[in-house]
Design a protein around this motif. Structure first.
Motif, PDB file in Angstrom:
ATOM      1  N   LYS A   1     -42.290   7.454-103.992  1.00 32.45           N
ATOM      2  CA  LYS A   1     -41.475   6.220-103.007  1.00 32.45           C
ATOM      3  C   LYS A   1     -41.477   5.044-103.797  1.00 32.45           C
ATOM      4  N   LEU A   2     -42.360   4.787-104.606  1.00 32.86           N
ATOM      5  CA  LEU A   2     -42.374   3.330-105.270  1.00 32.86           C
ATOM      6  C   LEU A   2     -41.078   3.356-106.222  1.00 32.86           C
ATOM      7  N   LEU A   3     -40.683   4.444-106.999  1.00 28.99           N
ATOM      8  CA  LEU A   3     -39.742   4.687-107.897  1.00 28.99           C
ATOM      9  C   LEU A   3     -38.363   4.524-107.275  1.00 28.99           C
ATOM     10  N   GLN A   4     -38.542   5.383-106.106  1.00 27.92           N
ATOM     11  CA  GLN A   4     -37.239   5.485-105.294  1.00 27.92           C
ATOM     12  C   GLN A   4     -36.892   3.983-104.602  1.00 27.92           C
ATOM     13  N   ASP A   5     -38.003   3.266-104.367  1.00 23.11           N
ATOM     14  CA  ASP A   5     -37.818   1.966-103.779  1.00 23.11           C
ATOM     15  C   ASP A   5     -37.067   1.225-104.929  1.00 23.11           C
ATOM     16  N   ALA A   6     -37.785   1.143-106.163  1.00 25.90           N
ATOM     17  CA  ALA A   6     -36.982   0.223-107.166  1.00 25.90           C
ATOM     18  C   ALA A   6     -35.989   0.867-107.586  1.00 25.90           C
ATOM     19  N   ALA A   7     -35.427   2.085-107.565  1.00 26.91           N
ATOM     20  CA  ALA A   7     -33.935   2.596-107.957  1.00 26.91           C
ATOM     21  C   ALA A   7     -33.212   2.168-106.651  1.00 26.91           C
ATOM     22  N   ALA A   8     -33.512   2.033-105.201  1.00 29.16           N
ATOM     23  CA  ALA A   8     -32.666   1.463-104.110  1.00 29.16           C
ATOM     24  C   ALA A   8     -32.400   0.076-104.382  1.00 29.16           C
ATOM     25  N   ARG A   9     -33.454  -0.567-104.751  1.00 28.66           N
ATOM     26  CA  ARG A   9     -33.295  -1.996-104.930  1.00 28.66           C
ATOM     27  C   ARG A   9     -32.260  -2.455-105.875  1.00 28.66           C
ATOM     28  N   GLY A  10     -32.309  -1.630-107.353  1.00 26.86           N
ATOM     29  CA  GLY A  10     -31.560  -1.879-108.167  1.00 26.86           C
ATOM     30  C   GLY A  10     -30.026  -1.357-108.016  1.00 26.86           C
ATOM     31  N   ILE A  11     -29.895  -0.406-107.234  1.00 27.40           N
ATOM     32  CA  ILE A  11     -28.582   0.089-106.881  1.00 27.40           C
ATOM     33  C   ILE A  11     -27.886  -0.812-105.821  1.00 27.40           C
ATOM     34  N   ARG A  12     -28.629  -1.497-105.110  1.00 28.42           N
ATOM     35  CA  ARG A  12     -28.202  -2.373-104.079  1.00 28.42           C
ATOM     36  C   ARG A  12     -27.576  -3.617-104.923  1.00 28.42           C
ATOM     37  N   TYR A  13     -28.723  -4.072-105.852  1.00 26.52           N
ATOM     38  CA  TYR A  13     -28.049  -5.343-106.746  1.00 26.52           C
ATOM     39  C   TYR A  13     -27.019  -5.234-107.587  1.00 26.52           C
ATOM     40  N   ARG A  14     -26.660  -3.871-108.030  1.00 33.60           N
ATOM     41  CA  ARG A  14     -25.412  -3.545-108.577  1.00 33.60           C
ATOM     42  C   ARG A  14     -24.283  -3.643-107.734  1.00 33.60           C
ATOM     43  N   ARG A  15     -24.553  -3.002-106.409  1.00 30.40           N
ATOM     44  CA  ARG A  15     -23.607  -2.731-105.807  1.00 30.40           C
ATOM     45  C   ARG A  15     -22.889  -4.354-105.135  1.00 30.40           C
ATOM     46  N   GLU A  16     -23.766  -5.167-104.992  1.00 27.71           N
ATOM     47  CA  GLU A  16     -23.393  -6.568-104.340  1.00 27.71           C
ATOM     48  C   GLU A  16     -23.078  -7.499-105.242  1.00 27.71           C
TER      49      GLU A  16
ATOM     50  N   LEU B   1     -43.215  -5.157-105.587  1.00 28.06           N
ATOM     51  CA  LEU B   1     -41.596  -4.977-105.769  1.00 28.06           C
ATOM     52  C   LEU B   1     -40.646  -5.549-105.171  1.00 28.06           C
ATOM     53  N   LYS B   2     -41.226  -5.927-103.763  1.00 29.14           N
ATOM     54  CA  LYS B   2     -40.478  -6.552-102.540  1.00 29.14           C
ATOM     55  C   LYS B   2     -40.164  -7.984-103.160  1.00 29.14           C
ATOM     56  N   ARG B   3     -41.241  -8.491-103.585  1.00 29.24           N
ATOM     57  CA  ARG B   3     -41.196  -9.906-103.778  1.00 29.24           C
ATOM     58  C   ARG B   3     -40.464 -10.187-104.888  1.00 29.24           C
ATOM     59  N   LEU B   4     -40.427  -9.224-106.122  1.00 32.00           N
ATOM     60  CA  LEU B   4     -39.704  -9.334-107.183  1.00 32.00           C
ATOM     61  C   LEU B   4     -38.130  -9.481-106.849  1.00 32.00           C
TER      62      LEU B   4
END
Ligand SMILES: Cc1ncc(COP(=O)(O)O)c(C=O)c1O
Length: 450
Positions: free
Chosen positions: A3-18, A52-55
């Motif tokens: 769950k943690l690694l998927q969360d990190a991936a989802a956040r990274g993907i959103r960052y790149r998308r935006e 991770l959320k804070r980061l």
């Protein structure tokens, strides 16, 4: 963990998308919110998803949009998605890439990449290479090999006996050498200031006919790609002049070496393969994640002589290449994997297209700015554009406003005594539309102040 690694991936993907829709520079408010990180060392830890959320909530908005298509500062690539993906996977492997016996996958991949790089740059087939943090350390590593060889030729073993009492080495550098090259010379005990400066022309390129006569152990440092003008020292012509002198010719090609990857721009580096060593970055124009430089050395044994170590506990005996034989570090990440992913994804033709697209975008910038009445100081031969908007104060004010507008990001420089704005196009995702959009903003702001 999943769950943690998927969360990190989802956040990274959103960052790149935006990234395309946000201001390139972070806002003052986002930077002010970074104060949240200034907390005392907590006595107790916290759940990984909380940190991770804070980061993401505070770090992501305050980051510079360097991976986006309209970041034109310094000379910085934007990491192609495939290289971020390979980087994530190799981070999951977390290999300590020292010895083939311990990390065979990373070691073999690096060996293959080395062959591909030799082919792309058309360098001698038996080159050695170190996969290092960036071009600063690539210069350092290649120059360590140079120091080893020119002193060995003079009967001195610098690895064993150091520099005290050694024959003196003359170091020639171009008048426009990058400061990190001088820093590397300093770290090698060759001095930042005791270098002999070679005369350069209007584009910052060494004038071959004025290279001084060579006497004794000598290292000559040339440049492929001046960080302002994008100009090239005449490498082949200088190597021809120095033939038979025993001088070692090193080329700092942090980004300019990649011109050799394009049939169209290869003409800028005639005779490149006649040099003895080359330093470049993959995290610039090859668009792999940061922390990726490469030192290439014709006389691989001297790079190895400068870098290799043995110890009873290290399983160095192998018929294969031990990566740590060629780098200052013993422990490091598998950065060759990112380079492999970029080259495997793009192929030779794709790398050429990447280089050519960026150069064409730079040309478009140059033409657009000249047409609007502004003075472009350099011959736009590569991916760099240097423009002035009047006196230093006006130019700096305009640069500041361009950065605050957020559509694109360009930095300042001083080129041949003039304060100017520098545009460097290195990103794989920059389009003609990005260039036009950026030009509109730059010209509008510049006209408001001139
Ligand atoms: C010509 C040249 N050499 C060396 C460097 C240093 O590279 P790095 O920052 O990757 O260490 C740069 C950086 O822009 C450069 O342009």
């Amino acid at each position: 963990m999943e769950k943690l690694l998927q969360d990190a991936a989802a956040r990274g993907i959103r960052y790149r998308r935006e990234i395309n829709d946000r201001s390139v520079a972070p806002s003052a408010e986002a930077i002010a919110r970074l104060e949240v990180f200034r907390e005392p060392l907590p006595a107790q830890g916290c759940a990984p998803e909380v940190l991770l959320k804070r980061l993401d909530e505070y770090g992501s908005p305050a980051s510079m949009g360097m991976v986006g298509p309209r970041f034109f500062g310094f000379v910085i690539g934007g990491s192609m998605p495939v290289t971020v993906a390979s980087n994530w996977l190799s981070s999951a492997w977390d290999q300590n890439v020292g010895m083939h016996k311990i990390t065979p996958a990373a070691a073999i991949i690096e060996e293959v990449v080395l062959g591909w790089l030799i082919e792309i740059f058309d360098l001698p087939g038996d080159c050695g290479a170190g996969f290092v943090t960036g071009c600063t350390v690539a210069n350092f590593s290649a120059l360590a090999a140079a120091r080893s060889k020119v002193l060995a030729d003079a009967g001195w073993d610098v690895e064993a006996d150091g520099l005290a009492g050694a024959p003196e080495i003359t170091v020639l550098v171009g008048g426009e050498a990058h400061p990190t090259l001088l820093k590397s010379l300093g770290m090698l005990g060759l001095g930042r200031n005791r270098v002999v400066r070679m005369a350069v022309d209007q584009q910052g390129q060494v004038i071959a006919e004025q290279v001084p006569e060579i006497k004794g152990p000598t290292i000559v440092c040339l440049q492929a790609g001046n960080l302002n003008s994008g100009g090239f020292d005449p490498i082949g012509a200088i190597c021809d002049r120095l033939e038979g002198t025993g001088a070692w010719v090193h080329v700092d090609g942090a980004f300019g070496l990649w011109a050799a990857a394009s049939p169209k721009y290869r003409r800028l580096v005639p005779g490149l393969g006649k040099a003895d060593s080359w330093a470049t970055d993959a995290h610039k124009w090859l668009n792999v994640p940061q922390d990726s430089g490469i030192a290439l050395v014709r006389h691989a044994q001297y790079l190895k002589r400068a870098m290799a170590i043995t110890a009873d506990y290290l399983p160095t005996d192998t018929q294969f290449r031990n990566p740590s034989d060629y780098t200052p570090e013993l422990s490091r990440r598998a950065r060759g994997v990112d380079v492999w992913a970029a080259l495997r994804y793009l192929g030779r033709d794709g790398v050429a297209r990447l280089i050519e697209n960026c150069c064409e975008h730079a040309e478009r910038f140059g033409k657009g700015l000249r047409k609007a009445g502004f003075e472009v100081l350099n011959d736009v031969v590569l991916n760099q554009v240097v423009v002035v908007f009047g006196d230093a104060e006006t130019t700096l004010k305009i640069i500041d406003e361009i950065q605050r507008d957020g559509t694109c990001w360009c930095g300042s420089t001083v080129w041949r005594g003039q304060t100017a704005m520098r545009i460097s196009v290195c990103n794989w995702s920059t389009t003609i539309a990005d260039v036009e959009r950026s030009l509109d903003v730059i010209i509008r702001i510049a006209k408001e102040h001139t």
